[in-house]
Design an enzyme around this catalytic site. Structure first.
Site, PDB file in Angstrom:
ATOM      1  N   SER A   1       0.794  -1.222   0.000  1.00  0.00           N
ATOM      2  CA  SER A   1       0.000   0.000   0.000  1.00  0.00           C
ATOM      3  C   SER A   1       0.830   1.277   0.000  1.00  0.00           C
ATOM      4  CB  SER A   1      -0.956   0.002   1.190  1.00  0.00           C
ATOM      5  OG  SER A   1      -0.251  -0.173   2.398  1.00  0.00           O
TER       6      SER A   1
ATOM      7  N   HIS B   1      -5.037  -3.274  -3.016  1.00  0.00           N
ATOM      8  CA  HIS B   1      -4.673  -2.321  -4.079  1.00  0.00           C
ATOM      9  C   HIS B   1      -4.500  -2.984  -5.433  1.00  0.00           C
ATOM     10  CE1 HIS B   1      -4.015   0.839  -1.097  1.00  0.00           C
ATOM     11  NE2 HIS B   1      -3.534  -0.139  -0.347  1.00  0.00           N
TER      12      HIS B   1
ATOM     13  N   LYS C   1     -11.647   0.724  -2.465  1.00  0.00           N
ATOM     14  CA  LYS C   1     -10.616   1.344  -3.312  1.00  0.00           C
ATOM     15  C   LYS C   1     -11.074   1.321  -4.774  1.00  0.00           C
ATOM     16  CE  LYS C   1      -7.415   1.045   0.366  1.00  0.00           C
ATOM     17  NZ  LYS C   1      -6.715   0.163   1.276  1.00  0.00           N
TER      18      LYS C   1
HETATM   19  C1  LIG Z   1      -6.941  -0.053   2.715  1.00  0.00           C
HETATM   20  C2  LIG Z   1      -6.384  -1.370   3.068  1.00  0.00           C
HETATM   21  C3  LIG Z   1      -7.063  -2.226   3.922  1.00  0.00           C
HETATM   22  C4  LIG Z   1      -8.298  -1.794   4.656  1.00  0.00           C
HETATM   23  O1  LIG Z   1      -9.412  -1.826   3.843  1.00  0.00           O
HETATM   24  P1  LIG Z   1     -10.686  -0.953   4.296  1.00  0.00           P
HETATM   25  O2  LIG Z   1     -11.804  -1.547   3.523  1.00  0.00           O
HETATM   26  O3  LIG Z   1     -10.365   0.441   3.924  1.00  0.00           O
HETATM   27  O4  LIG Z   1     -10.829  -1.140   5.766  1.00  0.00           O
HETATM   28  C5  LIG Z   1      -6.550  -3.486   4.132  1.00  0.00           C
HETATM   29  N1  LIG Z   1      -5.405  -3.878   3.558  1.00  0.00           N
HETATM   30  C6  LIG Z   1      -4.699  -3.064   2.756  1.00  0.00           C
HETATM   31  C7  LIG Z   1      -3.428  -3.551   2.150  1.00  0.00           C
HETATM   32  C8  LIG Z   1      -5.153  -1.780   2.494  1.00  0.00           C
HETATM   33  O5  LIG Z   1      -4.447  -0.959   1.739  1.00  0.00           O
END
Ligand SMILES: *Cc1c(COP(=O)(O)O)cnc(C)c1O
Length: 393
Positions: free
Chosen positions: A175, A203, A235
């Site tokens: 991330s 991602h 995302k």
């Molecule tokens: C954003 C993210 C999460 C969390 O996901 P949410 O739905 O925003 O709680 C988990 N793992 C990674 C690698 C992320 O980048």
């Protein structure tokens, strides 16, 4: 009582204090932040779907049909047919036997890890894994072995000298660095040393792999080789919620044991309706992915030519490495004075000495908007930035 005020002051002094911006209107690159128009290069709305009219329409139709509230947890009477339809849609999208819909990616990681490992077990975790994975590991009570980022030699020796039940967990696309885990090697090691592999591709889904099906399928790996993948819908999918996809036995086990799945209210069914639509848009989103690639390639070529230090990333996450947190904030502020929003990422989100600007791209960015970012970066004195990077390296 602890001196909370002094701790906050320390954060201020160290350049680590964080504030929230107030955003008005729908999410898109041209935002209204704290009442000012800005051009954002920091959201995770990689495909520009967060305010897509078809998703808004699907959510509205879902609201009319199913109302708003989730009303109960899934195991009481909250498991709505729309949630179930989303799970089937996600299973087909990921080419897996089944999927389980969680409220957030944070809760998915915490639930999966704590359910599948506990006292007496060992979890192997990449040093740059997301905070939600780290929290899942801590909460599980298992022994945690952190291996250096993508270091398969260290992981192998750790696996070789550990007995008992083993779990290996990694981000698919990382991330904060935007690079991809060595998934084929990870899968081979897990097979060799009898460890259960979990890949969090928050991602990757939408951006990476055939039709955006993620980094695990991009690596040519199936459910036998990578039993569980975690994805978020917040995302690239542009909605909210998350999922875990894999074989029926493990999903059944999670329904029984994952506390962050069991002890929380089901998400609004209409959100699942919108997310089903979103999976369709992602599958047919090749034009959006092409636009993303164009933006990324141009940014990398031109920013590197200005002397900025980029990282080896082919994904929409394109960090500009700075090092010192004050310097990262300074660059972020200079960009903001020119109407460009790129957030500085500082410890504890990234390791000490690795503060950076995390530039992210969305298919919703136009070429003209990229021009604006590049012009602002050109204006921000790359020379001192470069020296800073060398000093802290
Ligand atoms: C954003 C993210 C999460 C969390 O996901 P949410 O739905 O925003 O709680 C988990 N793992 C990674 C690698 C992320 O980048």
């Amino acid at each position: 009582m602890r001196d909370f005020a002094a701790e906050l002051q320390q954060r201020h002094d160290a350049g680590l204090y964080r504030v929230r911006r107030h955003i008005d209107g729908p999410h898109r690159p041209a935002l209204n932040a704290d009442g000012e128009p800005v051009l954002a290069f920091c959201s995770n709305d990689y495909l520009g779907l967060a305010s897509h009219p078809e998703l808004v329409a699907a959510a509205s139709a879902g609201l009319s049909l199913h109302g708003l509230g989730g009303a109960a947890s899934h195991l009481i009477c909250g498991h709505h047919s729309e949630h179930h339809r989303l799970e089937e849609t996600l299973a087909a999208f990921t080419r897996r036997s089944g999927a389980l819909f969680f409220s957030t990616g944070y809760m998915a990681n915490v639930g999966v890890i704590t359910a599948l490992a506990g006292k007496g077990d060992t979890i192997f975790s990449d040093a740059l894994n997301h905070a939600s994975i780290i929290d899942g590991c801590r909460l599980s009570g298992a022994r945690v072995q952190v291996y250096p980022h993508c270091d398969m030699t260290t992981l192998e020796s750790q696996l070789a000298e550990t007995g008992g039940h083993k779990l290996v967990v990694t981000d698919g696309v990382f991330s904060m660095d935007g690079d991809v885990a060595p998934l084929r090697k990870l899968a081979a090691l897990c097979r060799q040393y009898d460890a259960l592999l979990i890949v969090d591709d928050a991602h990757g889904f939408g951006c990476v792999g055939p039709d955006g099906r993620g980094s695990v399928l991009e690596a040519g790996l199936d459910e036998d080789e990578v039993p569980l993948v975690v994805g978020t819908l917040g995302k690239a999918f542009g909605t909210s919620g998350a999922f875990v996809a894999g074989p029926p036995l493990l999903l059944d086990y999670l329904v029984q044991k994952a506390r962050s799945y069991i002890y929380t209210t089901a998400m609004p069914p209409a959100l699942a309706t919108a997310s089903c639509k979103s999976v369709e848009l992602v599958e047919h989103g090749q034009q959006r992915r092409n636009q993303l690639s164009r933006l990324i390639n141009r940014f990398r070529a031109e920013a590197a030519a200005m002397g900025y230090e980029l990282m080896p990333s082919a994904t929409p996450i394109q960090p500009i490495m700075i090092g010192n947190p004050h310097e990262a904030v300074r660059l972020s502020q200079s960009l903001e004075q020119q109407g460009i929003l790129v957030t500085a990422i500082r410890p504890p989100t990234v390791p000490q000495g690795e503060s950076r600007l995390r530039v992210t791209f969305s298919a919703a960015h136009t070429d003209e908007q990229l021009d604006q970012l590049l012009a602002a970066l050109a204006d921000c004195a790359p020379q001192p930035i470069r020296q800073q990077a060398l000093v802290t390296a």
